[in-house]
Design a protein around this motif. Structure first.
Motif, PDB file in Angstrom:
ATOM      1  N   GLY A 103       0.795  -1.216   0.000  1.00  0.00           N
ATOM      2  CA  GLY A 103       0.000   0.000   0.000  1.00  0.00           C
ATOM      3  C   GLY A 103       0.828   1.267   0.000  1.00  0.00           C
ATOM      4  O   GLY A 103       2.047   1.242  -0.195  1.00  0.00           O
ATOM      5  N   LYS A 104       0.150   2.385   0.263  1.00  0.00           N
ATOM      6  CA  LYS A 104       0.791   3.697   0.193  1.00  0.00           C
ATOM      7  C   LYS A 104       1.887   3.890   1.229  1.00  0.00           C
ATOM      8  O   LYS A 104       2.874   4.565   0.962  1.00  0.00           O
ATOM      9  N   GLN A 105       1.727   3.287   2.401  1.00  0.00           N
ATOM     10  CA  GLN A 105       2.770   3.405   3.433  1.00  0.00           C
ATOM     11  C   GLN A 105       4.071   2.771   2.944  1.00  0.00           C
ATOM     12  O   GLN A 105       5.150   3.312   3.169  1.00  0.00           O
ATOM     13  N   MET A 121       1.456  -1.404  -9.264  1.00  0.00           N
ATOM     14  CA  MET A 121       0.549  -1.886  -8.221  1.00  0.00           C
ATOM     15  C   MET A 121      -0.575  -2.757  -8.792  1.00  0.00           C
ATOM     16  O   MET A 121      -1.276  -3.424  -8.039  1.00  0.00           O
ATOM     17  N   GLU A 122      -0.744  -2.767 -10.106  1.00  0.00           N
ATOM     18  CA  GLU A 122      -1.767  -3.597 -10.742  1.00  0.00           C
ATOM     19  C   GLU A 122      -1.288  -5.046 -10.893  1.00  0.00           C
ATOM     20  O   GLU A 122      -2.097  -5.959 -10.985  1.00  0.00           O
ATOM     21  N   LEU A 172       8.708  -3.686  -8.857  1.00  0.00           N
ATOM     22  CA  LEU A 172       9.468  -2.454  -8.651  1.00  0.00           C
ATOM     23  C   LEU A 172      10.526  -2.390  -9.748  1.00  0.00           C
ATOM     24  O   LEU A 172      11.325  -3.311  -9.906  1.00  0.00           O
ATOM     25  N   ARG A 173      10.525  -1.285 -10.506  1.00  0.00           N
ATOM     26  CA  ARG A 173      11.474  -1.092 -11.608  1.00  0.00           C
ATOM     27  C   ARG A 173      12.328   0.119 -11.266  1.00  0.00           C
ATOM     28  O   ARG A 173      11.801   1.191 -10.979  1.00  0.00           O
TER      29      ARG A 173
END
Length: 72
Positions: A14-16, A38-39, A45-46
């Motif tokens: 999530g955002k945190q 996030m999909e 992570l790139r």
């Protein structure tokens, strides 16, 4: 210098987590940009930059509570 792209499967939830990653990656001046899909179920992570070490980045992520493994 040659730009390197590293791609990781992560445990981002999530955002945190994104905020903690942003704080961590801002400490690496050799990183030009980064993004998280996030999909994607793997929360990919790139990271683009120069002279980066995947092991160091994985360790840094682990220190902030994010599990990551490099994808090939």
């Amino acid at each position: 210098m040659q730009t390197t792209i590293l791609i990781f499967r992560t445990s981002i939830s999530g955002k945190q987590d994104l905020k903690r990653i942003e704080e961590l990656l801002s400490c690496y001046p050799q990183i030009h940009q980064w993004s998280v899909d996030m999909e994607d179920w793997e929360k990919v992570l790139r990271i683009e930059g120069e002279e980066m070490n995947a092991g160091d980045l994985c360790s840094g992520l682990k220190n902030i509570g994010i599990q990551a493994s490099e994808l090939e």
